[in-house]
Design an enzyme around this catalytic site. Sequence first.
Site, short mmCIF file in Angstrom:
data_model
loop_
_atom_site.label_atom_id
_atom_site.label_comp_id
_atom_site.label_asym_id
_atom_site.label_seq_id
_atom_site.Cartn_x
_atom_site.Cartn_y
_atom_site.Cartn_z
N GLU A 60 -5.61 7.69 11.25
CA GLU A 60 -4.31 7.01 11.32
C GLU A 60 -3.84 6.80 12.76
OE1 GLU A 60 -5.00 9.34 9.13
OE2 GLU A 60 -4.49 8.55 7.14
N HIS A 129 2.50 13.12 -1.24
CA HIS A 129 2.36 11.67 -1.43
C HIS A 129 3.66 11.01 -1.89
CE1 HIS A 129 -1.88 12.89 -1.62
NE2 HIS A 129 -2.22 11.64 -1.41
#
Lengths: 326, 321
Positions: A60, A129
């Site tokens: 990322e 999440h």
Amino acid sequence: MSRVTCRDAMGRAIRRALLEDDRVFLMGEDVGRYGGCFGVSKGLYDEFGPERIRDTPLSESAFVGAGIGAAIAGMRPIVEIMTCNFSLLALDQILNNAATLRHMSGGQIGVPLVIRMTTGGGRQLAAQHSHSLEGWYAHIPGLTVLTPATVEDFAGMLGPALADPDPVLIFEHGGLYNVDAELPDEDPAVDINKAAVRRAGQDISLLTYGGSLPKCMAAADELAASGIEAEVIDLRVLRPLDDEAIVTTVSRTHRAVVVDEGWRSGGIGAEISARIMEQAFWELDAPVARVATAEVPLPYPKHLEDAALPSVPAIVGAAKELLGRG
Amino acid sequence: MRDRVELLRDMVLVRQFEERCARLYQEAKIRGFVHLYVGEEAVAAAVMGVLQPRDRAVATYRDHGHALLKGVSPEAVMAEMYGRVDGCSGGRGGSMHLFDVAHGLYGGHGIVGGGLPIAVGLALADKLQARDRVTVCFFGEGAVAEGEFHECLNLAALWSLPVVFCCENNLYAMGTALERSEADTDLSVRAATYGLAAWSVDGMDVDAVTHTAQRAVEMARGGAPCFVECRTYRFRAHSMYDPELYRDRAEVERWRERDPIDLHRTRLEASGDLEPGAFDAMRAGVDAAIDRAVAFAESSGLEPLDQLTRHVYAAGPEAGR
């Protein structure tokens, strides 16, 4: 005019941007062959190829930073991060570089980068999440933070975001992807600086954004059944906040409930409440109320997750209490 | 391509500039964190010496030398140290954040490893737009411990980007010796595992660095990213706050015997490329240039307070409220 989901509205907007501007490319984990973790970019890899629909390793920080570098050097990258929880792996790049380089370079460097990520809970995805971190990002000067809540905004926010000379973060609530509505074939013109009144009313204001908008609309329906007309404001952009829209609605209804899926402490709801106090204190007939997520990492079991997140009954309850009808 | 006498002058410019910064810091003319490049001059001199003006550089917070040798004027660098409007970053960055896009300098980065993804992105854009430009990314050996180092070497190799990763291994990440933070200290061997060409070179020898940098930049220009470890040493403290408890004086003295400026000067004088006495004239010329830079910085203005929130958004200070 056709029936389109939020998912496909964003996919269509990305496709249009790719067709209109050679500098645009999409980059992220599984955006290509897989079709996007949530299916947003399905079909684009076949149409545009691996250079413009660029699958990345699970890095990322590197691919967000690469988006920043590419934006500096003339491209218009759209970087997709699977969820905002994963964006924390790139927080260094987003805060220390994307949001900072223009200032630190004395205005020499702009970062016209769009970062899209999913946000929010409600799908039993547990504590890594499901979180809503858009309020955190709205703390950072140098960023613009968008939170589309309607099919029209999923379709229409990407264009102006790509035209922005500075970094724009788009938080797409995972619970909205399957929501559908009629959408004209041409791109809707969306002003990403303005909040929108989604329902007019004079008794109380419900100020919200993103995944909480449908809940507020449902709450407004319930309140109407009790003879309370709620005005629903979709903030749409958390930075910069549309102060004028906030003050206007509070000046009309004199009562406000801020509904935010982030945690209550230090959240965007606290900021909105403070601004109402600073700018419309004498308009208030009651303290500003907040409905936010319980101070807990989101639990997996449905009944616990439901209890943690803002809910229609909680919004209705908060509104009635402000009106002395709790 | 700079000739070997020019490289000597480049190194002397950086050395004298840094020594002046140290004095100005002691006089409280410049503040904040200041990291001097004394001892490491051969690296930036050699690498910048083989770049084209259109090529790009990304540096760390120890960036004065990189800025000066990428073509930023001593005046603009010194004014930045002073926080004045004529600084190369308009005074907003200071010592650690020197930027000059016109000269291809993209910072001055204060987060260890944080510049690598930016360099990868610059190179990606150049590749996508078929521009003949190489990006050189400088970082210390401390960055090898950061995840971004590994992510970026992989990404650059995977995408065949025109980027050179230039590791300035001065043996200490602030005060932590390399062998105290890495199980395997052979950095070029480790870099090579990502599928790019990697070399280690004597970073005190400007000719050696030039030789390797030339190869690396040429390969990168062809789309093969490279890694170059320059084994070097900083003669001064990490920053102005460092009492240097982590290394002994004898070690510093040993490295000073391999001072890159002395090495190169001796070589040039022995070969007749540098006349006797020319070095002193060179240093005097450099000192005069630095005097002018200091005078320029001291006469440059301070940004008015009403401009405090400038440069946050292109649209102006109201944009982000």
